[in-house]
Design a protein around this motif. Structure first.
Motif, PDB file in Angstrom:
ATOM      1  N   UNK B 185       0.825  -1.198   0.000  1.00 45.44           N
ATOM      2  CA  UNK B 185       0.000   0.000   0.000  1.00 45.44           C
ATOM      3  C   UNK B 185       0.865   1.256   0.000  1.00 45.44           C
ATOM      4  N   UNK B 186       1.913   1.283   0.849  1.00 44.54           N
ATOM      5  CA  UNK B 186       2.816   2.439   0.863  1.00 44.54           C
ATOM      6  C   UNK B 186       3.593   2.526  -0.448  1.00 44.54           C
ATOM      7  N   UNK B 187       3.963   1.345  -0.985  1.00 43.13           N
ATOM      8  CA  UNK B 187       4.734   1.316  -2.231  1.00 43.13           C
ATOM      9  C   UNK B 187       3.948   1.950  -3.367  1.00 43.13           C
ATOM     10  N   UNK B 199      11.339   5.414   1.794  1.00 47.06           N
ATOM     11  CA  UNK B 199       9.929   5.288   2.200  1.00 47.06           C
ATOM     12  C   UNK B 199       9.685   4.229   3.266  1.00 47.06           C
ATOM     13  N   UNK B 200      10.671   3.388   3.544  1.00 47.20           N
ATOM     14  CA  UNK B 200      10.427   2.268   4.476  1.00 47.20           C
ATOM     15  C   UNK B 200      10.279   2.758   5.917  1.00 47.20           C
ATOM     16  N   UNK B 201       9.559   1.958   6.707  1.00 47.53           N
ATOM     17  CA  UNK B 201       9.515   2.119   8.152  1.00 47.53           C
ATOM     18  C   UNK B 201      10.741   1.419   8.713  1.00 47.53           C
ATOM     19  N   UNK B 202      11.469   2.095   9.609  1.00 47.65           N
ATOM     20  CA  UNK B 202      12.681   1.450  10.128  1.00 47.65           C
ATOM     21  C   UNK B 202      12.434   0.728  11.458  1.00 47.65           C
ATOM     22  N   UNK B 203      11.373   1.116  12.176  1.00 45.24           N
ATOM     23  CA  UNK B 203      11.108   0.389  13.429  1.00 45.24           C
ATOM     24  C   UNK B 203      10.249  -0.826  13.134  1.00 45.24           C
ATOM     25  N   UNK B 204      10.827  -1.770  12.395  1.00 49.33           N
ATOM     26  CA  UNK B 204      10.041  -2.906  11.922  1.00 49.33           C
ATOM     27  C   UNK B 204       9.949  -3.979  13.017  1.00 49.33           C
ATOM     28  N   UNK B 205       8.737  -4.428  13.258  1.00 52.30           N
ATOM     29  CA  UNK B 205       8.514  -5.486  14.237  1.00 52.30           C
ATOM     30  C   UNK B 205       9.021  -6.799  13.669  1.00 52.30           C
ATOM     31  N   UNK B 206       9.716  -7.588  14.493  1.00 52.93           N
ATOM     32  CA  UNK B 206      10.137  -8.916  14.062  1.00 52.93           C
ATOM     33  C   UNK B 206      10.242  -9.809  15.285  1.00 52.93           C
TER      34      UNK B 206
END
Lengths: 450, 450
Positions: B185-187, B199-206
């Motif tokens: 969706x963001x892409x 554009x990426x989110x850097x606080x990615x949950x993993x």
């Protein structure tokens, strides 16, 4: 996973300063984490935090709170401010939130809301909260069959920020009737000049707005969907239900099933946790009264063997263990069976096969428990014959309880009644009565040796 | 929702004729529906249907069957054919399927599989089935930070048919470590020339591959994710867990919780439905033995009031109703409380507030049940004083059972023990013992009037 104090203070500091380079605080911290933190704060502090947020941020965070917390916060807020925040929430969340408020408050907030928002939300409010219509959001994406892939993609780029999900594109005809669906995945894998009519799936799954939420959840789960369209009686597309709401439904329905196991009803699909004292008592008392009658019937059994009991008063000491064990085995059997049917692990054609397996399990467990209690009773009362009587009664009770525990739910299923609701009280009463009858009958038979 | 006989015969006809214009039978019928139909068929017929399907179709349908059904079908199939079908399944499904087969069969199928498939699957098989690693699939999409939106979109178009989900694009550094995430969706909402790094989110949950599946489910549910990346100890991206698998986990964990309520353990995360007779007995007996001891302790209470009982033998008739009601109220209270804690509706800070509410509920229910049983007992035994004794004992037992029912789980939570596992047997024994003690103590006190 709770946020540390330091991290939280950093967030508050950012919010207060509103450094222009950092107004996008919520891009780096997930709204769910802030919402979780907010539930731990006192009402006064909660108000302060919401005062620091802009409407969009407040909407994001409010959407993650439990309905009772939302009601608290909105009730303490100015109605105009509430309406401004709600404007940024999806229509299903607004409807859920307003559903939890007192009517005068709802009317006063609606007065301040945008006309289109009011129309959408009042449209949703007319459906029961536990129906497809009550779950759906109106923020879906629909195109005509003649739309080209290229056009759809470029339109999606504009719509992406406000739609609830962009992962399914629905195709509708002139009368807004649902005729097909294309996943975003299929869309991007298609060439620019194809039309949606060419690439869409035409056997699109949908549900009527009146359908119960449990059925909606079953369909989403079975077909691994990210969203399911909701239509009216004329197949007109009204909205979509998304998978995140379905996970909440599954949790809610599970709570309902677990409550049924202990004979407690919910209040209109809500859990008992936040219900008042009187409402909770009212939800729990009906089954208790049924069980009270069941307990009295068991008392009649003991009463009718009064002479046997008066002769060997030590028999009374084993009434609890016979009753407890029958109860436990019976509820184990009925619970495993009812859950197996609910998850589809036990198919209707396999019910009786499972019943025979559980009977064998009952015989094994009955043997183990019978021998154990026979030994314990013989030693304790220094009376081997009494041990034999108690052990034999235990064996029969456990074996029978396992049998009854699956047979009664099967019986209810055959009658077309949800076994989760009804099996509990019946299993309890029947296993108590039969267990005590077996026990005293065996005792009476062996009376001269006791 | 089961398919009608006519529809099914039409499908079989299509499959047999393999009309060239209609080899894409599965585009119009959902594999889940065919899978459901297949579970109802006899083994011989199942083999026939799978003989009519091509490998890709067979893989789709096989993926929708329960593990035990999969094992049946694969066991009866030629190993080479099995390997060819598995080639079309996602790696997590292959690992799950092989996990349900006998070891020699697994080895022989692996021999016929593509080398890359074998490497991926054996990589997954080393994780416990109930860990993030056991749940994940290796079919994810990852790009470098420097990839432009345009490049990512065109690459996605090629990958879409084989990836498990295309809705999140992960960004990795030179060492394959996870550094960011961009939703599809963001892409599509970004302009062609931006890079994923921008554009990426850097606080990615993993989650780490070793994490328990219940925790994975909690994160996906809390943050409304469609997929969650799984990493190793060096933050290297190993795979993703998708939301459809999470819904299965929630169902499995719920079964576990429900089993705990009745003191039954599962076998390695599997339900008891398909377990053998001995295995089932073994899973159910431990708690039964604990309860047997509890029942004997209750017997000691009766034993120690033997004189009272011998004097007024009618007292024995009310033992069942006192025990049953204490048990029901106790399990209602502990079940509603434990479920409330599990769903997050009862926060740690609110536990004692809830406890006091439930105590009040207990007082109200105790009054209603006490008055009811007092009337019933007085009429039945034609002895108003006996009615008073039974009613008073019932009031105390119910009120106390509600209190104990929440207090014991709170006690276990404070000790850091999962209350779902332990509260049941303790509540049963304590409420039995206290209920009977109260009953006989009151009876002894009023003895001269009985």
């Amino acid at each position: 996973m709770t946020m540390e104090k330091k991290a939280w203070q950093k967030i508050l500091r950012y919010l207060k300063i509103r450094d222009k380079a950092r107004t996008d605080i919520l891009e780096d911290i997930l709204p769910q984490d802030i919402a979780e933190k907010i539930t731990e704060l006192e009402p006064e502090e909660q108000r302060k935090v919401f005062g620091l947020l802009n409407d969009e941020e407040a909407a994001l965070i409010l959407g993650e709170l439990e309905p009772s917390e939302q009601a608290h916060i909105i009730s303490a807020m100015d109605d105009k401010k509430s309406a401004a925040i709600l404007h940024h929430m999806p229509s299903d969340d607004i409807a859920d939130l307003l559903g939890g408020l007192e009517n005068p408050k709802v009317q006063s907030i609606l007065k301040h809301m945008h006309k289109e928002d009011v129309a959408e939300v009042t449209g949703l409010l007319k459906y029961p909260t536990d129906s497809a219509g009550g779950l759906m959001t109106t923020e879906f994406i629909a195109f005509k069959e003649t739309t080209k892939v290229k056009q759809a993609l470029s339109r999606l780029r504009e719509l992406a920020p406000s739609a609830e999900t962009v992962y399914y594109l629905y195709t509708v005809d002139e009368d807004d009737r649902l005729v097909g669906v294309t996943s975003l995945r299929e869309l991007i894998a298609s060439s620019d000049e194809e039309t949606l009519g060419q690439i869409m799936r035409t056997n699109v799954l949908s549900v009527n707005a009146e359908i119960d939420q449990e059925e909606v959840a079953n369909i989403v789960q079975k077909y691994d969907l990210l969203a399911l369209p909701v239509v009216d009686n004329d197949e007109k597309l009204l909205g979509i239900v998304t998978v995140d709401d379905i996970m909440d439904v599954i949790e809610e329905e599970t709570t309902e099933d677990i409550y049924h196991l202990v004979g407690t009803s919910e209040r209109e699909g809500k859990s008992l946790v936040h219900a008042g004292v009187l409402a909770t008592s009212k939800a729990r008392l009906p089954w208790l009264i049924v069980c009270l009658l069941g307990g009295l019937i068991s008392g009649f059994v003991i009463d009718s063997y009064e002479d046997t009991l008066a002769n060997v008063i030590a028999l009374a000491s084993f009434i609890p263990v016979i009753m407890d064990m029958g109860g436990n085995v019976g509820s184990q059997s009925s619970t495993v069976f009812v859950r197996g049917v609910a998850t589809g692990e036990i198919l209707p054609k396999d019910m009786f096969q499972y019943f025979f397996k559980d009977m064998k399990v009952g015989l094994i467990m009955g043997s183990v428990c019978g021998v154990s209690v026979a030994g314990a009773a013989a030693l304790w009362q220094a009376n081997p014959m009494l041990g034999l009587v108690v052990g034999l009664a235990m064996f029969c009770t456990v074996a029978l309880a396992a049998t009854i525990g699956t047979l009664i739910p099967i019986f209810f299923i055959k009658l077309g009644v949800d076994p989760a609701v009804t099996a509990g009280p019946f299993v309890t009463t029947i296993k108590d009565v039969t267990g005590l009858m077996i026990y005293f009958y065996i005792a009476m038979t062996f009376m001269e040796y006791l």
